[in-house]
Design a protein around this motif. Sequence first.
Motif, short mmCIF file in Angstrom:
data_model
loop_
_atom_site.label_atom_id
_atom_site.label_comp_id
_atom_site.label_asym_id
_atom_site.label_seq_id
_atom_site.Cartn_x
_atom_site.Cartn_y
_atom_site.Cartn_z
N LEU A 124 0.84 -1.20 0.00
CA LEU A 124 0.00 0.00 0.00
C LEU A 124 0.87 1.25 0.00
O LEU A 124 0.64 2.19 -0.77
N ARG A 169 3.89 1.60 -1.00
CA ARG A 169 4.57 1.78 -2.30
C ARG A 169 3.60 2.32 -3.35
O ARG A 169 3.94 3.19 -4.13
N SER A 170 2.38 1.78 -3.35
CA SER A 170 1.46 2.23 -4.40
C SER A 170 1.04 3.68 -4.18
O SER A 170 0.88 4.44 -5.12
N LYS A 171 0.88 4.08 -2.90
CA LYS A 171 0.52 5.48 -2.65
C LYS A 171 1.67 6.40 -3.03
O LYS A 171 1.48 7.51 -3.52
N THR A 193 3.97 5.86 -5.35
CA THR A 193 4.03 6.03 -6.80
C THR A 193 2.84 6.84 -7.30
O THR A 193 2.97 7.62 -8.24
N MET A 194 1.71 6.66 -6.63
CA MET A 194 0.51 7.42 -7.02
C MET A 194 0.76 8.91 -6.85
O MET A 194 0.29 9.73 -7.64
#
Lengths: 391, 268
Positions: free
Chosen positions: B136, B138-140, B142-143
């Motif tokens: 989570l 990491r995805s935030k 990159t987001m």
Amino acid sequence: MVDAAIIDEFVTFEKVDTQTRVTLKGNWIIDNAILIDTVTKEIFSRLGGSCETGRALAQTDMMRLDCSGLQKLDTTGAVLVRRFAAHMGEDCEATLMGVPEQNKALLDVITCCPVPAPTEPERPPWYLGPLIETGESVFLAVRSLGRLLSFLGLVLVRLFGSVSEPGRVRLVPVIHQMEVTGLRAMGIVGLISFLIGAVMVNQGAIQLAKFGADIFVIDMLGISHLRELGILLTAIIVAGRSGSAFTAQIGSMVLREEVDAMKTLGMNPIDVLVLPRLIALLICLPLLGFYADIVGVAGGIMMAWIQLDISPANFVVYFRDVITVEHYWVGILKAPFFAAVIATCGCYQGLRVEGSADALGMRTTKSVVQSIFLVIAFDALFAIFFTSIGM
Amino acid sequence: MTDVQIATKMPSSSEAMDNAIVVTGLKTAFGDHVVHDGLDLEVRRGEILGVVGGSGTGKSVLLKTIIGLNHPQAGAISINGRDQASLTTSEERASRREWGVLFQDGALFSSLTVAQNVQVPLGEHYHLPTDLMDDLARSKITMAGLPLDAACKFPSDLSGGMRKRASLARALALDPHVLFLDEPTAGLDPIGAAAFDALVKDLSKSLGLTVFLVTHDLDTLYRVCDRVAVLGDKRILINAPLSEVVHFDHPWVQEYFGGPRARAAGIE
């Protein structure tokens, strides 16, 4: 084990011809995240390892995940969907099909990126570990002592330089620091000295009474308090009280780039921040030491009166006869050196703060530990020095 | 006349549902200094509202009051239909999960890495497994437009623009419905500011966010905001699309939107 009904709430498997159709449905939102995570893990463990999962189920090189049943989706859910797809399609291509229109944009921004596997850290043989640590800490200690010394040199240059250029020392901050570090410390320094003086007499009298020499408790108090304890206690209190404050004040100024701003305005941080604190302590610590001597002896007088029935007048007469002024000078001469140690350590550690609030806390701890250690080490050196010159 | 006034002051229930934030009759003061008096403001669900106003008109104070860091002297604030003053402690905690805040200087925890910063709200409100938390975070990250290697860096190792992005990643951690941004582009170079604007716009579209954006940046107003609220004289002077705001007859508004910088930003 997860209940099959719960699994069915989020993922279903249907046989269509020879292929298995995997459908994602329900609310993939953060409130269900734990549940979905266990469900997906359960599915993978039931399917027996992940390597062949996608291909085995799909029986082609394309894994199709049907997302048309998704009701609610948030970013956490999207990450979970991506994780599920990546896992299912580990050796074949997984495609998300039938994504509801309102969720398309969301799934597009979320990517599930694999973690780069770290390489194994190098491990020295067991016997080298402690050696390396010892070596490193000795190296660090020597280096930080060296830095402290060079900082002290810098400060002394500025301090003595200001003799020819007195305008450089700012009077108002000096007075302010004298109030904060000297005047306001009188309460705690007085209280502790008084108690220590009283305790010394109390305990000393009990021991000396065994030899019938309890009157010598006055010699003991006078010598130990005036020579050592009074000034040592004062220095330790000031190190804890003001040394830490110096580090915290200067350190937070460094963190907020105030010190950099000062430099660009042509102000020397040593003149502005360090010298006022150093000069204030150089003036105040001897005064506080003198005050601690008096209050400590007063504590002794009170205890002697209560416990040994020596009246204050008798105490003072005897005290005057046995305690020479040299003892007082030995104690008070150390004060400026202790002051320099405390101010230098406090300001140096403050200026060395960088990065985060953590570093500020660490530096403050260091400054107090370092200055108390150096104060006691200096005290030991002075004790040897004064004994050898016969004082 | 009175009836009409009451009718405009009290939005009907269906209208209220369409508003993510409703502020009515707000009064804030510090001692004798009154910052807002009788301030009304509505933020519609899914819109990006830009709040502008001269220095000292209390833009940041308004933001802090809405998110509950300041207590108003009078008035009511409701977010997602819930009156903030009447919440119990647990309701307040649940309610706070629904919004994310980007503070002016980022306000990242300096002793934690960026990834840990993002995980703080997750760990505080949900007890997720570690591998999911890492995914989570990491995805935030990159987001929010940060490179992955920023995840293990400390805030002090990042540039101002990256800190803003990291802070945005943290604000987005709990999938908020409402996002509060305090001067998101202040201190960024024009390219970085434009990229940040685009990011905010994209995210609010893809995540369906309502954004409350305090700014001084005319470019941001022009490019991102659906509506613009102007703070002045202790209240909201006008809350309307930019094209209407620029024609609003108020000396400050005229000066603000009539200046050379406004023309450069392409406003009228």
